[in-house]
Design an enzyme around this catalytic site. Structure first.
Site, PDB file in Angstrom:
ATOM      1  N   LYS A  22    -103.036  24.599 -27.821  1.00  0.00           N
ATOM      2  CA  LYS A  22    -101.849  23.743 -28.020  1.00  0.00           C
ATOM      3  C   LYS A  22    -100.671  24.272 -27.202  1.00  0.00           C
ATOM      4  CE  LYS A  22     -99.193  24.444 -31.785  1.00  0.00           C
ATOM      5  NZ  LYS A  22     -97.750  24.674 -31.543  1.00  0.00           N
ATOM      6  N   ASN A  23    -100.450  25.585 -27.247  1.00  0.00           N
ATOM      7  CA  ASN A  23     -99.243  26.141 -26.636  1.00  0.00           C
ATOM      8  C   ASN A  23     -99.334  26.325 -25.129  1.00  0.00           C
ATOM      9  OD1 ASN A  23     -98.154  26.038 -29.131  1.00  0.00           O
ATOM     10  ND2 ASN A  23     -98.173  28.244 -29.515  1.00  0.00           N
ATOM     11  N   CYS A 117     -86.268  25.360 -37.467  1.00  0.00           N
ATOM     12  CA  CYS A 117     -87.417  24.977 -38.310  1.00  0.00           C
ATOM     13  C   CYS A 117     -87.537  26.058 -39.386  1.00  0.00           C
ATOM     14  CB  CYS A 117     -88.681  24.880 -37.468  1.00  0.00           C
ATOM     15  SG  CYS A 117     -89.251  26.470 -36.871  1.00  0.00           S
ATOM     16  N   ARG A 122     -84.278  29.037 -33.922  1.00  0.00           N
ATOM     17  CA  ARG A 122     -84.943  28.579 -32.689  1.00  0.00           C
ATOM     18  C   ARG A 122     -83.937  28.105 -31.621  1.00  0.00           C
ATOM     19  NH1 ARG A 122     -90.263  27.336 -34.073  1.00  0.00           N
ATOM     20  NH2 ARG A 122     -90.796  27.728 -31.896  1.00  0.00           N
ATOM     21  N   ASP A 307     -97.727  34.661 -33.968  1.00  0.00           N
ATOM     22  CA  ASP A 307     -98.491  33.512 -34.472  1.00  0.00           C
ATOM     23  C   ASP A 307     -99.739  33.934 -35.235  1.00  0.00           C
ATOM     24  OD1 ASP A 307     -97.842  31.245 -31.683  1.00  0.00           O
ATOM     25  OD2 ASP A 307     -96.612  31.939 -33.354  1.00  0.00           O
ATOM     26  N   ARG A 399    -100.698  19.829 -36.994  1.00  0.00           N
ATOM     27  CA  ARG A 399     -99.992  19.974 -35.710  1.00  0.00           C
ATOM     28  C   ARG A 399    -100.685  20.984 -34.818  1.00  0.00           C
ATOM     29  NH1 ARG A 399     -93.764  20.966 -36.199  1.00  0.00           N
ATOM     30  NH2 ARG A 399     -94.206  21.032 -33.984  1.00  0.00           N
TER      31      ARG A 399
END
Ligand code: EPZ
Length: 420
Positions: A22-23, A117, A122, A307, A399
Site C-alpha cells: 500500500k505504502n 489522525c 501528522r 508500522d 484500508r
C-alpha cells in the site's frame, strides 16, 4: 459498520502470498500525474486507500483503465483539474502526495490541508518547506494548501529537519521535473521510497541515492509513461508473521522480500522463532513454543518500523517475560494498549513506552479499532485470546489489509466478518 468476530485459541499455520505494498502503491499512483503519457502499474493491492487514490486521480481528470487483476493504466494526458478536494483528502491523508507532481508538471496545485489522525497530528510542514526551497509560493487559504510556481520549480539543496517518508516522496517527485539538481539530505530510506524512485527512473527520471539518506535528482523536461510492478507489502508480511508467532504456529510467506524486514525477523528470532528465508520467501516456525517478550524502539528505516509496533505489543501481551515497547515516531501510537488491557493484558504506559508483562492468556472482549495497525494488533490479540472477540470499526483494517479474514481463515483462524 462491519465487525470482525474471532474465536481465539487456535495455533495458526500455512502458506500465504503477500499482496502489493500500500505504502509504495500510493506514491507511485501519484507519480503517474508527472507525465502526459500512459503508465501501467501492476500488483496493486485491493484496498480502500488504493481505490481512494484512483478516485482522486480520476477527479483530477486522469483516464483510468483497470483490469480484473487490478492492474491499472493511467493516462495523464487528460489531467485538467489541479484541486484535490476536501472530501477525498479527509478520508486519506496520503492524498497530499499529489501536491508535488501537480506543482512540478502544471506549475500550480491546490490540496485540502490533511488533518491529523488517531496516531498523531501528522503535519506536512516539511513537504511545504521543501517545495518553497524549490521556488514554489505556498499559501494556506480556506483549509487548502495553494501552491504556485509559474516559472517552474528549480533544483535546490534541501536538508529535512525530520526523517519523513511522505515529505521525501513529495519532494523526490517534484524534483524530477525541476530545472537543475536537487539534493535531499536526511531523506527517508524506506523500501517504499526506493520503489517510488525505481518507478520514476523507469519513467525517465534521473535519480541517484534512493535508499540512502542523500538523494540526488537531476530534473528533466518531461517524463514518459512506464510499466511498473509494485513491491510486496513488508508490513502485511510482518503482521502475519507476528500473528502466527503469537499462536506458536508455522507460516510460509510467498513473495516476501526478507531484507525489507531484517530487524523484524531479528526480533522474531529473539522471541523464539526459527526463521529461514530465500530470495522471495520467508518461513517462520515457533515449533509450538510460547513467544518470549522482546524490547522494541521504533525508528525510521532501517530501524524498527513504527508500522510493526502495535503488532509486537500484541505479541508481548502473551509472551514470557516483560517487553518494553517505545514509540518514537508518532506521538499517540500506543492507543491500542488500552483496548488490550480490556482483554486482560498487563500493560503500563510510561510516557512513550508501554511496559508489557506477558500473561498466559487473554480473554476475548468487544474492542474498538482506532487506526490501521492498532486494528491489526487487536485482531492478533483476539486470535490468541480465549473466548470471543468482536473488533468494531474495521474500516480501518480494510484500508491496509487485503482480505484479512480470508487470509487468516486460510491459516486456520476462526474469524468471520459480521456485516453491519
Ligand atoms: C508514512 O506516513 C506511512 N504512510 C505511514 O504508514 C508510516 O507509519 C510513516 O510513513 C512512518 O514510516 C504512507 O506511506 C502512506 P512521516 P507519513 O512523514 O509519510 C513528522 C500505515 O499504517 N513529520 O514519515 O505521513 C511526523 O509528525 C501508515 O500504513 C513532520 O514533522 O509519515 C512524524 O512524527 C501510518 N513534518 C514523522 O515526521 C512533516 O512535514 C514521520 O512521519 C512530515 C512529517
Amino acid at each position: 459498520m462491519d465487525k470482525l468476530h474471532i474465536r481465539g485459541g487456535q495455533t495458526l499455520g500455512g502458506v500465504l502470498k503477500v499482496s502489493g505494498a500500500k505504502n509504495a502503491a500510493l506514491p507511485i499512483l501519484a507519480a503517474t500525474l508527472l507525465t502526459g503519457e500512459k503508465t501501467n502499474i501492476h500488483n496493486l493491492p485491493h484496498l480502500h486507500d488504493i481505490t481512494t487514490m484512483m478516485e482522486l486521480l480520476g477527479c483530477l481528470g486522469a483516464g483510468l483503465t483497470v483490469d480484473e487483476r487490478l492492474s491499472i493504466e493511467i493516462d495523464g494526458s487528460s489531467v485538467t483539474k489541479l484541486v484535490a478536494p476536501y472530501e477525498l483528502v479527509k478520508t486519506m491523508r496520503a492524498s497530499i502526495l499529489v501536491l508535488g507532481p501537480l506543482l512540478a508538471r502544471f506549475g500550480a496545485a491546490e490540496v485540502s490541508f490533511p488533518g491529523g489522525c488517531a496516531i498523531g497530528s501528522r503535519p506536512v510542514d516539511l513537504h511545504l518547506k521543501g517545495l518553497e526551497a524549490m521556488g514554489a509560493s505556498i499559501a494556506i487559504e480556506g483549509g487548502f494548501i495553494k501552491a504556485t510556481c509559474p516559472g517552474g520549480l528549480r533544483g535546490a539543496e534541501i536538508t529535512m529537519e525530520t526523517v519523513t517518508v511522505g515529505g521525501t516522496e513529495n519532494l523526490l517527485m517534484a524534483a524530477t521535473l525541476a530545472s537543475g539538481r536537487t539534493t535531499i539530505r536526511n531523506a527517508a530510506r524506506e523500501p517504499e521510497v526506493v520503489d517510488l524512485a525505481q518507478c520514476l527512473i523507469a519513467m525517465g527520471a534521473k535519480i541517484s541515492g534512493a535508499g540512502t539518506s542523500t538523494i540526488e535528482i537531476d530534473g528533466v523536461p518531461a517524463l514518459s509513461g512506464a510499466d511498473y510492478t509494485v513491491m510486496p507489502d513488508r508490513i502485511e508480511a510482518g503482521t502475519y508473521l507476528v500473528a502466527v508467532a503469537a499462536t506458536g504456529g508455522k507460516l510460509r510467506l510467498e513473495g516476501a522480500v526478507p531484507h525489507h524486514l531484517d530487524i523484524v525477523l531479528d526480533k522474531l528470532k529473539e522471541s523464539g522463532a526459527s526463521i529461514t528465508t530465500g530470495a522471495n520467501w520467508i518461513e517462520l516456525d515457533m515449533e509450538g513454543r510460547r513467544p518470549r517478550a522482546v524490547g522494541i524502539t521504533t525508528a525510521p528505516y532501517p530501524g524498527f518500523p513504527t508500522d510493526m509496533q502495535a503488532q509486537f505489543t500484541a505479541l508481548n501481551t502473551v509472551a514470557e517475560g516483560v517487553g518494553r515497547v517505545t514509540e518514537t515516531v508518532f506521538e499517540n501510537r500506543l492507543i491500542q494498549t488500552h483496548e488490550m488491557n480490556r482483554m486482560g493484558a498487563d500493560i503500563l504506559i510510561e510516557g512513550n513506552t508501554a511496559i508489557v508483562t506477558g500473561r498466559d492468556k487473554l480473554t476475548g472482549a468487544p474492542v474498538m479499532a482506532s487506526d490501521l495497525r492498532a486494528s491489526a494488533s487487536l485482531v492478533i490479540a483476539g486470535l490468541v485470546a480465549g473466548g470471543e472477540t468482536l473488533v468494531d470499526r474495521i474500516y480501518h483494517i480494510d484500508r491496509g489489509y487485503e482480505c484479512i479474514e480470508e487470509k487468516l481463515q486460510q491459516l486456520g483462524a476462526d474469524i468471520r466478518r459480521l456485516p453491519s
